[in-house]
Design a protein around this motif. Structure first.
Motif, PDB file in Angstrom:
ATOM      1  N   LYS A  45      14.738   6.775 -27.951  1.00 29.35           N
ATOM      2  CA  LYS A  45      15.702   5.667 -27.966  1.00 29.35           C
ATOM      3  C   LYS A  45      17.130   6.194 -27.989  1.00 29.35           C
ATOM      4  CE  LYS A  45      13.416   1.857 -27.886  1.00 29.35           C
ATOM      5  NZ  LYS A  45      13.594   0.915 -26.799  1.00 29.35           N
ATOM      6  N   VAL A  46      17.372   7.243 -28.748  1.00 29.74           N
ATOM      7  CA  VAL A  46      18.712   7.824 -28.818  1.00 29.74           C
ATOM      8  C   VAL A  46      19.110   8.362 -27.446  1.00 29.74           C
ATOM      9  CG1 VAL A  46      20.064   9.742 -29.781  1.00 29.74           C
ATOM     10  CG2 VAL A  46      18.671   8.310 -31.280  1.00 29.74           C
ATOM     11  N   LEU A  47      18.186   9.046 -26.787  1.00 35.52           N
ATOM     12  CA  LEU A  47      18.486   9.545 -25.444  1.00 35.52           C
ATOM     13  C   LEU A  47      18.774   8.396 -24.474  1.00 35.52           C
ATOM     14  CD1 LEU A  47      15.911  12.459 -25.059  1.00 35.52           C
ATOM     15  CD2 LEU A  47      18.380  12.625 -25.413  1.00 35.52           C
ATOM     16  N   GLN A  48      17.993   7.327 -24.581  1.00 35.50           N
ATOM     17  CA  GLN A  48      18.228   6.139 -23.757  1.00 35.50           C
ATOM     18  C   GLN A  48      19.619   5.585 -24.017  1.00 35.50           C
ATOM     19  OE1 GLN A  48      15.298   3.201 -24.762  1.00 35.50           O
ATOM     20  NE2 GLN A  48      14.409   3.205 -22.735  1.00 35.50           N
ATOM     21  N   TYR A  49      19.976   5.494 -25.268  1.00 33.42           N
ATOM     22  CA  TYR A  49      21.265   4.942 -25.670  1.00 33.42           C
ATOM     23  C   TYR A  49      22.406   5.819 -25.166  1.00 33.42           C
ATOM     24  CZ  TYR A  49      24.823   2.833 -28.651  1.00 33.42           C
ATOM     25  OH  TYR A  49      25.934   2.204 -29.113  1.00 33.42           O
ATOM     26  N   LEU A 108      28.076   3.329 -19.029  1.00 35.25           N
ATOM     27  CA  LEU A 108      29.157   2.397 -19.334  1.00 35.25           C
ATOM     28  C   LEU A 108      30.523   3.077 -19.223  1.00 35.25           C
ATOM     29  CD1 LEU A 108      27.858   0.321 -22.379  1.00 35.25           C
ATOM     30  CD2 LEU A 108      28.170  -0.433 -20.035  1.00 35.25           C
ATOM     31  N   GLU A 109      30.607   4.296 -19.725  1.00 37.00           N
ATOM     32  CA  GLU A 109      31.870   5.027 -19.641  1.00 37.00           C
ATOM     33  C   GLU A 109      32.262   5.256 -18.185  1.00 37.00           C
ATOM     34  OE1 GLU A 109      31.142   8.540 -21.928  1.00 37.00           O
ATOM     35  OE2 GLU A 109      31.518   7.524 -23.840  1.00 37.00           O
ATOM     36  N   GLU A 131      19.663  -3.021 -27.233  1.00 38.11           N
ATOM     37  CA  GLU A 131      19.552  -1.603 -27.564  1.00 38.11           C
ATOM     38  C   GLU A 131      19.828  -1.389 -29.049  1.00 38.11           C
ATOM     39  OE1 GLU A 131      18.688   1.094 -25.770  1.00 38.11           O
ATOM     40  OE2 GLU A 131      18.291  -0.099 -24.001  1.00 38.11           O
ATOM     41  N   ASP A 132      20.845  -2.073 -29.564  1.00 39.90           N
ATOM     42  CA  ASP A 132      21.206  -1.942 -30.967  1.00 39.90           C
ATOM     43  C   ASP A 132      20.046  -2.386 -31.858  1.00 39.90           C
ATOM     44  OD1 ASP A 132      23.073  -1.283 -33.021  1.00 39.90           O
ATOM     45  OD2 ASP A 132      23.441  -3.431 -33.311  1.00 39.90           O
ATOM     46  N   GLN A 133      19.410  -3.498 -31.506  1.00 38.73           N
ATOM     47  CA  GLN A 133      18.279  -3.999 -32.287  1.00 38.73           C
ATOM     48  C   GLN A 133      17.104  -3.024 -32.231  1.00 38.73           C
ATOM     49  OE1 GLN A 133      18.116  -6.571 -34.395  1.00 38.73           O
ATOM     50  NE2 GLN A 133      20.287  -6.816 -33.999  1.00 38.73           N
ATOM     51  N   SER A 134      16.863  -2.422 -31.062  1.00 42.34           N
ATOM     52  CA  SER A 134      15.767  -1.464 -30.927  1.00 42.34           C
ATOM     53  C   SER A 134      15.997  -0.249 -31.821  1.00 42.34           C
ATOM     54  CB  SER A 134      15.626  -1.010 -29.470  1.00 42.34           C
ATOM     55  OG  SER A 134      15.221  -2.076 -28.669  1.00 42.34           O
TER      56      SER A 134
END
Length: 80
Positions: free
Chosen positions: A33-37, A44-45, A63-66
């Motif tokens: 999940k961290v890698l996905q984020y 986004l950047e 994503e934040d909820q996950s």
């Protein structure tokens, strides 16, 4: 008496190993999940630098909820 004690130790060891396995699975999921984020943040950047498109706020909330859910599961598992 010794057999009972040994059986108890085996059960505790097995229980500990199972908990450790569950925790390892949760850690792997959280790392994914961290890698996905991170990938999503990089995208986004790049969009912001390019000045194109609107920011997908809804995906951000998901994503934040996950991530929060994964962290809660990890904390619960650590408390066991």
């Amino acid at each position: 008496m010794a057999a009972r004690s040994q059986a108890s130790l085996r059960r505790r060891l097995q229980s500990s190993q199972e908990a450790q396995h569950r925790q390892a699975v949760l850690v792997r999921k959280l790392q994914a999940k961290v890698l996905q984020y991170r990938t999503w943040c990089r995208e986004l950047e790049q969009q912001l630098e390019a000045g194109g498109g609107s920011l997908p706020g809804r995906r951000e909330a998901t994503e934040d909820q996950s991530l929060k859910k994964a962290l809660l599961q990890l904390e619960e598992e650590q408390q066991r």
